[in-house]
Scaffold this active site. Structure first.
Site, PDB file in Angstrom:
ATOM      1  N   ILE A  12      31.103  28.430  79.888  1.00 47.15           N
ATOM      2  CA  ILE A  12      29.858  28.728  80.611  1.00 47.15           C
ATOM      3  C   ILE A  12      29.579  27.615  81.620  1.00 47.15           C
ATOM      4  CG2 ILE A  12      27.431  29.425  80.369  1.00 47.15           C
ATOM      5  CD1 ILE A  12      27.966  29.488  77.290  1.00 47.15           C
ATOM      6  N   ASN A  89      27.910  31.030  85.932  1.00 46.81           N
ATOM      7  CA  ASN A  89      26.446  31.053  86.029  1.00 46.81           C
ATOM      8  C   ASN A  89      25.891  30.012  87.000  1.00 46.81           C
ATOM      9  OD1 ASN A  89      23.542  31.316  84.837  1.00 46.81           O
ATOM     10  ND2 ASN A  89      24.092  29.179  84.470  1.00 46.81           N
ATOM     11  N   TYR A 156      22.609  31.966 100.503  1.00 42.32           N
ATOM     12  CA  TYR A 156      22.525  32.325  99.080  1.00 42.32           C
ATOM     13  C   TYR A 156      22.856  33.812  98.918  1.00 42.32           C
ATOM     14  CZ  TYR A 156      20.468  32.904  94.367  1.00 42.32           C
ATOM     15  OH  TYR A 156      20.262  33.193  93.023  1.00 42.32           O
ATOM     16  N   LYS A 160      26.096  35.616  96.982  1.00 37.96           N
ATOM     17  CA  LYS A 160      25.965  36.559  95.865  1.00 37.96           C
ATOM     18  C   LYS A 160      26.571  37.920  96.234  1.00 37.96           C
ATOM     19  CE  LYS A 160      23.852  33.814  92.939  1.00 37.96           C
ATOM     20  NZ  LYS A 160      24.558  33.319  91.745  1.00 37.96           N
TER      21      LYS A 160
HETATM   22  N1  LIG Z   1      16.091  32.199  88.257  1.00 37.93           N
HETATM   23  C1  LIG Z   1      16.128  33.382  88.835  1.00 37.93           C
HETATM   24  O1  LIG Z   1      15.105  34.022  89.088  1.00 37.93           O
HETATM   25  C2  LIG Z   1      17.454  33.991  89.189  1.00 37.93           C
HETATM   26  C3  LIG Z   1      17.450  35.264  89.785  1.00 37.93           C
HETATM   27  C4  LIG Z   1      18.668  35.862  90.106  1.00 37.93           C
HETATM   28  C5  LIG Z   1      19.852  35.184  89.851  1.00 37.93           C
HETATM   29  N2  LIG Z   1      19.825  33.958  89.297  1.00 37.93           N
HETATM   30  C6  LIG Z   1      21.106  33.297  89.041  1.00 37.93           C
HETATM   31  O2  LIG Z   1      21.145  32.840  87.696  1.00 37.93           O
HETATM   32  C7  LIG Z   1      22.017  31.706  87.598  1.00 37.93           C
HETATM   33  C8  LIG Z   1      21.316  30.571  86.881  1.00 37.93           C
HETATM   34  O3  LIG Z   1      20.210  30.160  87.660  1.00 37.93           O
HETATM   35  P1  LIG Z   1      18.971  29.366  87.055  1.00 37.93           P
HETATM   36  O4  LIG Z   1      17.771  30.074  87.541  1.00 37.93           O
HETATM   37  O5  LIG Z   1      19.162  29.088  85.622  1.00 37.93           O
HETATM   38  O6  LIG Z   1      19.110  28.021  87.919  1.00 37.93           O
HETATM   39  P2  LIG Z   1      18.816  26.489  87.547  1.00 37.93           P
HETATM   40  O7  LIG Z   1      17.761  26.385  86.513  1.00 37.93           O
HETATM   41  O8  LIG Z   1      18.632  25.799  88.849  1.00 37.93           O
HETATM   42  O9  LIG Z   1      20.206  26.016  86.883  1.00 37.93           O
HETATM   43  C9  LIG Z   1      21.373  25.946  87.655  1.00 37.93           C
HETATM   44  C10 LIG Z   1      22.520  25.369  86.822  1.00 37.93           C
HETATM   45  O10 LIG Z   1      23.655  25.273  87.683  1.00 37.93           O
HETATM   46  C11 LIG Z   1      24.211  23.981  87.583  1.00 37.93           C
HETATM   47  N3  LIG Z   1      24.807  23.521  88.829  1.00 37.93           N
HETATM   48  C12 LIG Z   1      24.221  23.454  90.053  1.00 37.93           C
HETATM   49  N4  LIG Z   1      25.037  22.865  90.918  1.00 37.93           N
HETATM   50  C13 LIG Z   1      26.179  22.549  90.239  1.00 37.93           C
HETATM   51  C14 LIG Z   1      27.390  21.901  90.587  1.00 37.93           C
HETATM   52  N5  LIG Z   1      27.588  21.419  91.819  1.00 37.93           N
HETATM   53  N6  LIG Z   1      28.340  21.732  89.637  1.00 37.93           N
HETATM   54  C15 LIG Z   1      28.128  22.174  88.362  1.00 37.93           C
HETATM   55  N7  LIG Z   1      27.004  22.801  87.980  1.00 37.93           N
HETATM   56  C16 LIG Z   1      26.036  22.972  88.909  1.00 37.93           C
HETATM   57  C17 LIG Z   1      23.026  23.085  87.197  1.00 37.93           C
HETATM   58  O11 LIG Z   1      23.489  21.931  86.506  1.00 37.93           O
HETATM   59  P3  LIG Z   1      23.566  20.434  87.142  1.00 37.93           P
HETATM   60  O12 LIG Z   1      22.476  20.322  88.155  1.00 37.93           O
HETATM   61  O13 LIG Z   1      23.425  19.527  85.958  1.00 37.93           O
HETATM   62  O14 LIG Z   1      24.944  20.371  87.734  1.00 37.93           O
HETATM   63  C18 LIG Z   1      22.223  23.990  86.272  1.00 37.93           C
HETATM   64  O15 LIG Z   1      22.689  23.859  84.956  1.00 37.93           O
HETATM   65  C19 LIG Z   1      22.418  31.391  89.034  1.00 37.93           C
HETATM   66  O16 LIG Z   1      23.668  31.967  89.312  1.00 37.93           O
HETATM   67  C20 LIG Z   1      21.341  32.055  89.881  1.00 37.93           C
HETATM   68  O17 LIG Z   1      21.792  32.372  91.175  1.00 37.93           O
HETATM   69  C21 LIG Z   1      18.665  33.331  88.968  1.00 37.93           C
END
Ligand SMILES: NC(=O)c1ccc[n+]([C@@H]2O[C@H](COP(=O)([O-])OP(=O)(O)OC[C@H]3O[C@@H](n4cnc5c(N)ncnc54)[C@H](OP(=O)(O)O)[C@@H]3O)[C@@H](O)[C@H]2O)c1
Length: 256
Positions: A12, A89, A156, A160
């Site tokens: 993951i 993810n 973004y 996607k």
């Molecule tokens: N939240 C929403 O409403 C929503 C809606 C649609 C889709 N999504 C999708 O759901 C997924 C999870 O999003 P979330 O909302 O949980 O976002 P989040 O809270 O910002 O978490 C993002 C995760 O990605 C990791 N990440 C970011 N840059 C990275 C890098 N360079 N290398 C390795 N890991 C990296 C971060 O870890 P580190 O910073 O520690 O690296 C963090 O664990 C994403 O694909 C997002 O596009 C979210």
């Protein structure tokens, strides 16, 4: 005679917070082995299971992903695996700005983390597990932003949309042979994470888009990471994981 226990392995990305952390937490079980990846190690998550291996890795570094996959594979006992699952993810929202305001560095990072890293991980995953006649699945966490566009989110959305098309294409390539890897892209709905928080914080040129994210939060329309994770795991391990599909309708109940 000792009984052979078959294990499910989950790789993951993005487990330091948000949706990735919630999925990892729910996948912890004696029959599961987790390999978690993000830049920052999640100590709280690691404390919950001795069957969890954490790799601190920056997915912006595309050149290192083959070596990363070798490191991942060393954690997997292929002979005792009944399933191997990759959840792409990790993602970044930035740059949340009009395209002419975005630095080329930020544009590259977005495409690297959101699109190219999942592509390279998928390629390495399929190559490494090609010979195994066990369940092999890849879940790409996409977004409704692939279709529903807002000013400030062009790169973004493009990443996607690219992930969705990539999943459909690889699904076609893999087909339904016994050794095929099944791949699905999913829109997880709107979830209360730091990514949403970032979207609410406008810069001047994306104020209208940020207003929409604030409205969504104010009206209680965001699902909790735990509720969204539950739906995603049900999809990943269930019978509705249809080869090469893009699941647009997965929704957790808001406020749960
Ligand atoms: N939240 C929403 O409403 C929503 C809606 C649609 C889709 N999504 C999708 O759901 C997924 C999870 O999003 P979330 O909302 O949980 O976002 P989040 O809270 O910002 O978490 C993002 C995760 O990605 C990791 N990440 C970011 N840059 C990275 C890098 N360079 N290398 C390795 N890991 C990296 C971060 O870890 P580190 O910073 O520690 O690296 C963090 O664990 C994403 O694909 C997002 O596009 C979210």
């Amino acid at each position: 005679m000792t009984e052979l226990i078959l294990l499910k392995y989950f790789i993951i990305t993005g487990t330091s917070r948000g949706l990735g952390e919630a999925m990892a937490l729910q996948l912890i079980s004696p029959e599961h082995r987790l390999i978690c990846i993000s830049r920052k190690k999640n100590d709280a998550l690691m404390a919950k299971s001795s069957h969890l291996h954490y790799i601190e890795y920056d997915l912006n570094n595309i050149d290192g992903i083959e070596t990363l996959m070798e490191q991942i594979c060393r954690q997997i006992d292929m002979a005792n695996a009944e399933g191997i699952y990759l959840i792409n993810n990790a993602a970044v929202l930035a740059p949340f700005s009009r395209i002419e305001q975005a630095s080329s560095q930020a544009l590259m990072t977005s495409l690297h983390v959101n699109l190219l890293a999942p592509i390279v991980l998928t390629s390495c995953f399929i190559r490494s597990t090609d010979h195994l006649q066990i369940e092999k699945r890849i879940l790409n966490i996409s977004s409704a932003s692939a279709k529903h566009l807002l000013p400030g989110m062009s790169v973004y959305s493009a990443s996607k949309a690219g992930l969705d098309i990539f999943s459909r294409s690889v699904g076609l390539e893999q087909g339904n042979e016994p050794t095929s890897v099944k791949i699905v892209s999913v829109w997880p709905g709107m979830i209360d994470t730091s990514l949403q928080e970032e979207a609410r914080n406008a810069s001047q040129d994306t104020a209208a888009s940020a207003d929409i994210f604030r409205m969504v939060k104010d009206r209680g329309m965001l699902a909790s990471p735990a509720a969204a994770a539950k739906q995603l795991i049900k999809l990943l391990l269930g019978h509705s994981f249809h080869q090469g599909s893009v699941v647009e309708e997965l929704r957790a109940e808001p406020g749960t």
